[in-house]
Motif scaffolding. Structure first.
Motif, PDB file in Angstrom:
ATOM      1  N   ALA A  23       0.803  -1.266   0.044  1.00  0.00           N
ATOM      2  CA  ALA A  23       0.026  -0.103  -0.106  1.00  0.00           C
ATOM      3  C   ALA A  23       0.793   1.342  -0.045  1.00  0.00           C
ATOM      4  N   ALA A  24       2.144   1.113  -0.262  1.00  0.00           N
ATOM      5  CA  ALA A  24       3.104   2.310   0.136  1.00  0.00           C
ATOM      6  C   ALA A  24       3.051   3.197  -1.087  1.00  0.00           C
ATOM      7  N   CYS A  25       2.864   2.766  -2.144  1.00  0.00           N
ATOM      8  CA  CYS A  25       2.787   3.521  -3.585  1.00  0.00           C
ATOM      9  C   CYS A  25       1.476   4.021  -3.757  1.00  0.00           C
ATOM     10  N   GLU A  26       1.131   5.338  -3.039  1.00  0.00           N
ATOM     11  CA  GLU A  26      -0.238   5.648  -2.892  1.00  0.00           C
ATOM     12  C   GLU A  26      -0.585   6.797  -4.108  1.00  0.00           C
ATOM     13  N   GLN A  27       0.282   7.021  -5.077  1.00  0.00           N
ATOM     14  CA  GLN A  27       0.061   7.966  -5.903  1.00  0.00           C
ATOM     15  C   GLN A  27      -0.340   7.402  -7.269  1.00  0.00           C
ATOM     16  N   LEU A  28      -0.594   6.002  -7.112  1.00  0.00           N
ATOM     17  CA  LEU A  28      -1.338   5.571  -8.375  1.00  0.00           C
ATOM     18  C   LEU A  28      -2.811   5.798  -8.528  1.00  0.00           C
ATOM     19  N   ARG A  29      -3.393   5.692  -9.906  1.00  0.00           N
ATOM     20  CA  ARG A  29      -4.777   5.675 -10.013  1.00  0.00           C
ATOM     21  C   ARG A  29      -5.015   4.130 -10.249  1.00  0.00           C
ATOM     22  N   MET A  30      -5.906   3.791  -8.855  1.00  0.00           N
ATOM     23  CA  MET A  30      -6.219   2.346  -9.080  1.00  0.00           C
ATOM     24  C   MET A  30      -7.419   2.049  -9.747  1.00  0.00           C
ATOM     25  N   GLU A  31      -7.283   0.673 -10.424  1.00  0.00           N
ATOM     26  CA  GLU A  31      -8.651   0.375 -11.151  1.00  0.00           C
ATOM     27  C   GLU A  31      -8.981  -1.014 -11.170  1.00  0.00           C
ATOM     28  N   PRO A  32     -10.149  -1.664 -11.427  1.00  0.00           N
ATOM     29  CA  PRO A  32     -10.181  -2.961 -11.250  1.00  0.00           C
ATOM     30  C   PRO A  32      -9.468  -3.370 -12.401  1.00  0.00           C
ATOM     31  N   GLY A  33      -8.948  -4.671 -12.582  1.00  0.00           N
ATOM     32  CA  GLY A  33      -8.353  -5.161 -13.611  1.00  0.00           C
ATOM     33  C   GLY A  33      -8.923  -6.449 -14.263  1.00  0.00           C
ATOM     34  N   ALA A  82       7.955 -17.824 -11.878  1.00  0.00           N
ATOM     35  CA  ALA A  82       7.618 -17.139 -10.695  1.00  0.00           C
ATOM     36  C   ALA A  82       6.539 -16.249 -10.800  1.00  0.00           C
ATOM     37  N   LEU A  83       6.246 -15.477 -11.868  1.00  0.00           N
ATOM     38  CA  LEU A  83       5.199 -14.784 -12.183  1.00  0.00           C
ATOM     39  C   LEU A  83       3.912 -15.557 -12.403  1.00  0.00           C
ATOM     40  N   GLU A  84       4.047 -16.687 -13.011  1.00  0.00           N
ATOM     41  CA  GLU A  84       2.745 -17.519 -13.065  1.00  0.00           C
ATOM     42  C   GLU A  84       2.261 -18.047 -11.549  1.00  0.00           C
ATOM     43  N   ALA A  85       3.259 -18.343 -10.727  1.00  0.00           N
ATOM     44  CA  ALA A  85       2.856 -18.884  -9.445  1.00  0.00           C
ATOM     45  C   ALA A  85       2.237 -17.734  -8.525  1.00  0.00           C
ATOM     46  N   MET A  86       2.458 -16.433  -8.965  1.00  0.00           N
ATOM     47  CA  MET A  86       2.217 -15.313  -7.962  1.00  0.00           C
ATOM     48  C   MET A  86       0.791 -14.993  -8.599  1.00  0.00           C
ATOM     49  N   VAL A  87       0.407 -14.851 -10.062  1.00  0.00           N
ATOM     50  CA  VAL A  87      -0.928 -14.276 -10.401  1.00  0.00           C
ATOM     51  C   VAL A  87      -1.793 -15.074 -11.061  1.00  0.00           C
ATOM     52  N   LEU A  88      -1.185 -16.082 -11.815  1.00  0.00           N
ATOM     53  CA  LEU A  88      -1.784 -16.903 -12.913  1.00  0.00           C
ATOM     54  C   LEU A  88      -3.345 -17.398 -12.201  1.00  0.00           C
ATOM     55  N   ASN A  89      -4.465 -17.107 -12.936  1.00  0.00           N
ATOM     56  CA  ASN A  89      -5.716 -17.622 -12.490  1.00  0.00           C
ATOM     57  C   ASN A  89      -6.338 -16.695 -11.267  1.00  0.00           C
ATOM     58  N   LYS A  90      -5.706 -15.641 -11.087  1.00  0.00           N
ATOM     59  CA  LYS A  90      -5.968 -14.750  -9.914  1.00  0.00           C
ATOM     60  C   LYS A  90      -6.548 -13.551 -10.274  1.00  0.00           C
ATOM     61  N   SER A  91      -7.310 -12.825  -9.524  1.00  0.00           N
ATOM     62  CA  SER A  91      -7.833 -11.620  -9.744  1.00  0.00           C
ATOM     63  C   SER A  91      -6.991 -10.439  -9.320  1.00  0.00           C
ATOM     64  N   VAL A  92      -6.783  -9.469 -10.334  1.00  0.00           N
ATOM     65  CA  VAL A  92      -5.610  -8.377  -9.820  1.00  0.00           C
ATOM     66  C   VAL A  92      -6.276  -7.199  -9.969  1.00  0.00           C
ATOM     67  N   ARG A  93      -5.798  -6.126  -9.379  1.00  0.00           N
ATOM     68  CA  ARG A  93      -6.052  -4.641  -9.467  1.00  0.00           C
ATOM     69  C   ARG A  93      -4.806  -3.902 -10.351  1.00  0.00           C
ATOM     70  N   LEU A  94      -5.041  -3.031 -11.022  1.00  0.00           N
ATOM     71  CA  LEU A  94      -4.101  -2.276 -11.841  1.00  0.00           C
ATOM     72  C   LEU A  94      -3.962  -0.825 -11.411  1.00  0.00           C
ATOM     73  N   GLY A  95      -2.869  -0.316 -11.119  1.00  0.00           N
ATOM     74  CA  GLY A  95      -2.389   0.958 -10.652  1.00  0.00           C
ATOM     75  C   GLY A  95      -1.904   1.710 -11.905  1.00  0.00           C
ATOM     76  N   TYR A  96      -2.239   2.929 -12.163  1.00  0.00           N
ATOM     77  CA  TYR A  96      -1.457   3.643 -13.428  1.00  0.00           C
ATOM     78  C   TYR A  96      -0.924   4.864 -12.695  1.00  0.00           C
ATOM     79  N   GLY A  97       0.369   5.043 -13.250  1.00  0.00           N
ATOM     80  CA  GLY A  97       1.045   6.097 -12.636  1.00  0.00           C
ATOM     81  C   GLY A  97       1.603   7.177 -13.811  1.00  0.00           C
TER      82      GLY A  97
END
Length: 269
Positions: A23-33, A82-97
């Motif tokens: 949660a430390a990167c607070e300047q991002l514009r968050m959107e559902p992914g 490693a990225l597959e193990a972390m995110v594949l088939n999971k819901s993500v949020r996107l932050g635009y900066g």
């Protein structure tokens, strides 16, 4: 076997700190992914709504992905796994900066996914494991300080790519070796012997023979970004720095610097 265990423990420790810092990167514009349905490589994912997301701020080791004559970079398969193990088939949020879409119609976003200890920032997690390095653009510079911190810890612990000579930090005082890396993205360390403003650009010279030695060049559009950021590159003369970027060969090896974050000041004169 002991070294492998220590690396695994270090990676787990890094991931736990990532979850706490998500949660430390607070300047991002968050959107559902959406849900990640494919991982292309260690820094690109595809969502169930068709979005291709380039994980901005990082560069993972590259796979050929159909490109003729392109050699797989060391640890590229491991980064993808490693990225597959972390995110594949999971819901993500996107932050635009910064810039949101690139010329390839990819979304340029920071990716956040639910983890065991809370939401995990995928970019920071990959960098913390030594499976990506910081890679920024002048129109996308959010949250880089946190990524640099994660990269520094991984490099000191020699995690992932930082134990492979392919990704070694190069020395500015060895221009011939740098010429061998022309066309590659590199981290180069050295002391700036002379910082000179000439014809609307700034040259950071790392040797006395500017047609042979390593040089960093800052063109006028980039100088406007430096000025807006309150950074005077000429004042870096005498500083020990680390510069990252693509090496080319123009009157010796050089890197074009397009924004201040490409230069890390390690020690001032």
């Amino acid at each position: 076997m002991l070294r492998t265990s220590l690396v695994q423990l270090a990676a787990l420790a890094a991931l736990s700190s990532v979850a706490a810092a998500a949660a430390a990167c607070e300047q991002l514009r968050m959107e559902p992914g959406g849900i990640v349905v494919e991982v292309t490589d260690g820094d690109t994912v595809v969502l169930n709504n068709g979005r291709v997301v380039r994980m901005i701020g990082t560069q993972a080791p590259k796979l050929p992905l159909g490109r003729d004559g392109f050699d797989t970079w060391p640890l590229a398969p491991e980064a993808k796994q490693a990225l597959e193990a972390m995110v594949l088939n999971k819901s993500v949020r996107l932050g635009y900066g910064g810039e949101k879409i690139d010329r390839y119609e990819r979304h340029l976003a920071h990716v956040f996914v639910d983890g065991v200890d809370g939401e995990v920032w995928a970019q920071q997690a990959m960098v913390a494991q030594g499976l990506a390095r910081v890679y920024s653009f002048p129109d996308n510079r959010a949250c880089l300080d946190l990524l640099f911190a994660a990269e520094g810890r991984a490099r000191l612990s020699r995690l992932g790519i930082w134990s492979d000579p392919y990704y070694s930090v190069r020395q500015a005082g060895e221009p011939r070796k740098l010429l061998d890396r022309a066309g590659h993205y590199e981290l180069v360390e050295g002391r700036i012997l002379l910082a000179d403003r000439n014809s609307g650009r700034v040259y950071l010279n790392f040797g006395r023979f500017w047609k042979e030695d390593f040089t960093a060049v800052i063109e006028s559009p980039a100088l406007r970004i430096f000025e807006a950021s309150g950074v005077d590159p000429v004042a870096l003369e005498g500083a020990l720095v680390r510069i990252r970027g693509w090496v080319d060969d123009r009157d010796g090896p050089r890197i074009e610097v397009t924004h201040p974050e490409q230069i890390e000041v390690l020690a001032t004169p």
